[in-house]
Design a protein around this motif. Structure first.
Motif, PDB file in Angstrom:
ATOM      1  N   VAL A  27      13.057  32.316 -18.042  1.00  0.00           N
ATOM      2  CA  VAL A  27      12.939  33.155 -18.495  1.00  0.00           C
ATOM      3  C   VAL A  27      12.339  33.753 -19.427  1.00  0.00           C
ATOM      4  CG1 VAL A  27      14.491  35.128 -19.335  1.00  0.00           C
ATOM      5  CG2 VAL A  27      15.791  33.516 -17.605  1.00  0.00           C
ATOM      6  N   VAL A  28      11.253  34.153 -19.407  1.00  0.00           N
ATOM      7  CA  VAL A  28      10.810  35.111 -20.554  1.00  0.00           C
ATOM      8  C   VAL A  28      11.219  36.882 -20.496  1.00  0.00           C
ATOM      9  CG1 VAL A  28       7.924  35.059 -21.206  1.00  0.00           C
ATOM     10  CG2 VAL A  28       8.934  33.174 -19.510  1.00  0.00           C
ATOM     11  N   VAL A  29      10.852  36.815 -21.943  1.00  0.00           N
ATOM     12  CA  VAL A  29      10.667  37.916 -22.473  1.00  0.00           C
ATOM     13  C   VAL A  29       8.825  38.058 -22.650  1.00  0.00           C
ATOM     14  CG1 VAL A  29      11.117  39.435 -23.901  1.00  0.00           C
ATOM     15  CG2 VAL A  29      12.605  38.114 -23.298  1.00  0.00           C
ATOM     16  N   PRO A  30       8.398  39.365 -21.951  1.00  0.00           N
ATOM     17  CA  PRO A  30       7.201  39.791 -22.427  1.00  0.00           C
ATOM     18  C   PRO A  30       7.065  40.278 -23.550  1.00  0.00           C
ATOM     19  CG  PRO A  30       8.321  41.204 -20.879  1.00  0.00           C
ATOM     20  CD  PRO A  30       9.480  40.276 -21.414  1.00  0.00           C
ATOM     21  N   GLU A  31       5.286  39.802 -24.050  1.00  0.00           N
ATOM     22  CA  GLU A  31       5.156  40.283 -25.518  1.00  0.00           C
ATOM     23  C   GLU A  31       4.778  41.777 -24.931  1.00  0.00           C
ATOM     24  OE1 GLU A  31       4.290  36.489 -27.092  1.00  0.00           O
ATOM     25  OE2 GLU A  31       6.530  36.232 -27.162  1.00  0.00           O
ATOM     26  N   SER A  32       3.692  42.047 -24.017  1.00  0.00           N
ATOM     27  CA  SER A  32       3.135  43.161 -24.116  1.00  0.00           C
ATOM     28  C   SER A  32       2.010  43.208 -23.076  1.00  0.00           C
ATOM     29  CB  SER A  32       1.352  42.592 -25.240  1.00  0.00           C
ATOM     30  OG  SER A  32       1.179  41.673 -24.204  1.00  0.00           O
ATOM     31  N   ALA A  33       0.992  44.077 -22.458  1.00  0.00           N
ATOM     32  CA  ALA A  33       0.672  44.790 -21.429  1.00  0.00           C
ATOM     33  C   ALA A  33      -0.631  44.949 -21.206  1.00  0.00           C
ATOM     34  CB  ALA A  33       1.898  46.542 -20.923  1.00  0.00           C
ATOM     35  N   ALA A  34      -1.607  44.775 -20.365  1.00  0.00           N
ATOM     36  CA  ALA A  34      -3.094  45.222 -19.613  1.00  0.00           C
ATOM     37  C   ALA A  34      -2.840  45.783 -18.924  1.00  0.00           C
ATOM     38  CB  ALA A  34      -3.456  44.350 -20.291  1.00  0.00           C
ATOM     39  N   ILE A  35      -4.022  46.100 -18.781  1.00  0.00           N
ATOM     40  CA  ILE A  35      -4.775  46.463 -16.999  1.00  0.00           C
ATOM     41  C   ILE A  35      -6.053  45.787 -17.028  1.00  0.00           C
ATOM     42  CG2 ILE A  35      -5.708  48.727 -16.055  1.00  0.00           C
ATOM     43  CD1 ILE A  35      -4.613  50.836 -18.379  1.00  0.00           C
ATOM     44  N   GLU A  36      -5.327  45.206 -15.822  1.00  0.00           N
ATOM     45  CA  GLU A  36      -6.861  44.418 -15.074  1.00  0.00           C
ATOM     46  C   GLU A  36      -6.965  45.223 -13.533  1.00  0.00           C
ATOM     47  OE1 GLU A  36      -4.848  40.476 -15.124  1.00  0.00           O
ATOM     48  OE2 GLU A  36      -3.894  40.864 -12.810  1.00  0.00           O
ATOM     49  N   PRO A  37      -8.068  44.208 -12.814  1.00  0.00           N
ATOM     50  CA  PRO A  37      -8.629  44.669 -11.409  1.00  0.00           C
ATOM     51  C   PRO A  37      -7.574  44.206 -10.473  1.00  0.00           C
ATOM     52  CG  PRO A  37      -9.677  43.532 -13.061  1.00  0.00           C
ATOM     53  CD  PRO A  37      -8.723  43.333 -13.726  1.00  0.00           C
ATOM     54  N   PHE A  38      -7.007  44.853  -9.495  1.00  0.00           N
ATOM     55  CA  PHE A  38      -5.841  44.194  -8.862  1.00  0.00           C
ATOM     56  C   PHE A  38      -6.491  43.168  -7.929  1.00  0.00           C
ATOM     57  CE2 PHE A  38      -2.724  44.788  -4.893  1.00  0.00           C
ATOM     58  CZ  PHE A  38      -2.002  44.272  -5.259  1.00  0.00           C
ATOM     59  N   ALA A  39      -6.335  41.544  -7.949  1.00  0.00           N
ATOM     60  CA  ALA A  39      -6.303  40.672  -7.032  1.00  0.00           C
ATOM     61  C   ALA A  39      -6.423  41.331  -5.730  1.00  0.00           C
ATOM     62  CB  ALA A  39      -5.871  39.264  -7.407  1.00  0.00           C
ATOM     63  N   GLY A  40      -7.687  40.698  -5.078  1.00  0.00           N
ATOM     64  CA  GLY A  40      -7.954  40.777  -3.500  1.00  0.00           C
ATOM     65  C   GLY A  40      -8.356  42.280  -3.045  1.00  0.00           C
ATOM     66  N   SER A  41      -8.762  43.590  -4.715  1.00  0.00           N
ATOM     67  CA  SER A  41      -9.050  44.365  -3.622  1.00  0.00           C
ATOM     68  C   SER A  41      -9.995  44.534  -3.829  1.00  0.00           C
ATOM     69  CB  SER A  41      -8.254  45.259  -4.432  1.00  0.00           C
ATOM     70  OG  SER A  41      -8.991  45.338  -5.313  1.00  0.00           O
ATOM     71  N   PHE A  42     -11.004  43.544  -4.116  1.00  0.00           N
ATOM     72  CA  PHE A  42     -11.973  43.720  -4.740  1.00  0.00           C
ATOM     73  C   PHE A  42     -13.300  42.366  -4.765  1.00  0.00           C
ATOM     74  CE2 PHE A  42     -10.978  46.264  -7.947  1.00  0.00           C
ATOM     75  CZ  PHE A  42     -11.839  45.993  -8.843  1.00  0.00           C
ATOM     76  N   ALA A  67      -0.931  46.966 -13.950  1.00  0.00           N
ATOM     77  CA  ALA A  67       0.092  47.191 -15.208  1.00  0.00           C
ATOM     78  C   ALA A  67       0.078  45.675 -15.423  1.00  0.00           C
ATOM     79  CB  ALA A  67       0.511  48.360 -15.475  1.00  0.00           C
ATOM     80  N   ILE A  68      -0.149  44.773 -16.010  1.00  0.00           N
ATOM     81  CA  ILE A  68       0.719  43.439 -16.055  1.00  0.00           C
ATOM     82  C   ILE A  68       1.398  43.314 -17.396  1.00  0.00           C
ATOM     83  CG2 ILE A  68      -0.574  42.507 -14.205  1.00  0.00           C
ATOM     84  CD1 ILE A  68      -2.222  40.648 -17.401  1.00  0.00           C
ATOM     85  N   LEU A  69       2.446  42.587 -17.028  1.00  0.00           N
ATOM     86  CA  LEU A  69       3.262  42.315 -18.527  1.00  0.00           C
ATOM     87  C   LEU A  69       2.395  40.399 -19.672  1.00  0.00           C
ATOM     88  CD1 LEU A  69       6.563  43.534 -17.664  1.00  0.00           C
ATOM     89  CD2 LEU A  69       5.288  44.400 -19.283  1.00  0.00           C
ATOM     90  N   LEU A  70       2.569  41.224 -20.258  1.00  0.00           N
ATOM     91  CA  LEU A  70       1.701  39.532 -20.877  1.00  0.00           C
ATOM     92  C   LEU A  70       2.892  38.957 -21.903  1.00  0.00           C
ATOM     93  CD1 LEU A  70      -2.544  40.817 -21.885  1.00  0.00           C
ATOM     94  CD2 LEU A  70      -1.000  39.401 -19.860  1.00  0.00           C
ATOM     95  N   LYS A  71       3.083  37.507 -21.662  1.00  0.00           N
ATOM     96  CA  LYS A  71       3.740  36.530 -22.953  1.00  0.00           C
ATOM     97  C   LYS A  71       2.635  35.784 -23.912  1.00  0.00           C
ATOM     98  CE  LYS A  71       7.144  34.026 -24.475  1.00  0.00           C
ATOM     99  NZ  LYS A  71       7.121  34.745 -25.894  1.00  0.00           N
ATOM    100  N   GLY A  72       2.805  36.058 -24.890  1.00  0.00           N
ATOM    101  CA  GLY A  72       1.705  35.507 -25.682  1.00  0.00           C
ATOM    102  C   GLY A  72       2.429  34.057 -26.476  1.00  0.00           C
ATOM    103  N   SER A  73       1.242  33.373 -26.447  1.00  0.00           N
ATOM    104  CA  SER A  73       1.424  31.850 -26.951  1.00  0.00           C
ATOM    105  C   SER A  73       0.125  31.727 -27.061  1.00  0.00           C
ATOM    106  CB  SER A  73       2.448  31.127 -25.793  1.00  0.00           C
ATOM    107  OG  SER A  73       2.103  30.302 -25.388  1.00  0.00           O
ATOM    108  N   GLY A  74      -0.449  31.804 -28.228  1.00  0.00           N
ATOM    109  CA  GLY A  74      -2.100  31.228 -28.587  1.00  0.00           C
ATOM    110  C   GLY A  74      -3.082  32.022 -27.785  1.00  0.00           C
ATOM    111  N   GLU A  75      -2.849  31.996 -26.324  1.00  0.00           N
ATOM    112  CA  GLU A  75      -3.844  32.769 -25.317  1.00  0.00           C
ATOM    113  C   GLU A  75      -2.508  33.520 -24.050  1.00  0.00           C
ATOM    114  OE1 GLU A  75      -6.345  31.675 -21.796  1.00  0.00           O
ATOM    115  OE2 GLU A  75      -6.357  30.308 -23.134  1.00  0.00           O
ATOM    116  N   SER A  76      -3.257  34.313 -24.144  1.00  0.00           N
ATOM    117  CA  SER A  76      -1.954  35.491 -23.143  1.00  0.00           C
ATOM    118  C   SER A  76      -1.772  35.082 -21.796  1.00  0.00           C
ATOM    119  CB  SER A  76      -2.137  37.085 -23.290  1.00  0.00           C
ATOM    120  OG  SER A  76      -2.292  37.347 -24.209  1.00  0.00           O
TER     121      SER A  76
END
Length: 184
Positions: A27-42, A67-76
């Motif tokens: 169980v992981v609680v996210p710490e932040s969010a980001a916007i990224e390309p949607f894989a597989g679309s291009f 939009a994705i949720l990120l868990k940080g621990s050094g590298e997100s």
């Protein structure tokens, strides 16, 4: 937290184990969010590194992002958001000519379209996208999670090419009768 769940199938009379299965649950609680390309679309990678994310006005194909949720621990690192029940995402843009078409429930992924009638001055060559992810509380003692992500994207106008009218008498002819165009 992390735990291991064990399931056993036992014979009724002897209570002998017939089979056993284990799964580790994290169980992981996210710490932040980001916007990224949607894989597989291009294509998102090429030999020299990642392909730049660009929004093209009046394009035939949309730009697909999520939009994705990120868990940080050094590298997100990204967390899977598809399995988060009840999470929703709302999108906004700094340019009114940009529209969002949701892909599935919760709108965590969208197709972006930029109409050709956007701003015309060269100072608006970028657009800022914002995504707000809201996840309800999973338990009475927990609180709802809310994350905001933003990303600036360059916006390109379609390239319109024009050429002067070709004339067989204007600048001369080649030896095979093809018109020549003189360039000063």
């Amino acid at each position: 937290g992390r735990t291991t769940v064990v399931a056993q199938l036992l014979e009724r009379r002897k209570q002998a184990e017939i089979t056993r299965a284990e799964a580790t649950v994290v169980v992981v609680v996210p710490e932040s969010a980001a916007i990224e390309p949607f894989a597989g679309s291009f294509e998102t990678e090429r030999a020299g590194g990642p392909v730049p994310l660009v929004l093209m006005r009046a394009a035939e194909e949309p730009l697909r992002v999520r939009a994705i949720l990120l868990k940080g621990s050094g590298e997100s690192r990204p967390l899977a958001v598809e399995g988060l029940d009840g999470c929703t995402c709302s999108w906004a843009s700094s340019d009114a000519s940009v529209t969002f078409v949701p892909l599935g429930v919760g709108a965590l992924a969208v197709d972006l379209w930029a109409r050709g009638s956007g701003r015309t001055d060269m100072g608006d060559a970028e657009v800022e996208l914002k995504a707000e992810i809201n996840c309800p509380a999973g338990h009475k003692s927990s609180k709802a999670l809310r994350f905001t992500a933003s990303r600036r994207l360059p916006v390109l106008e379609p390239l319109h090419l024009a050429s002067p009218a070709l004339s067989t008498t204007g600048f001369g002819k080649s030896s095979c009768g093809v018109p020549l165009l003189g360039v000063p």
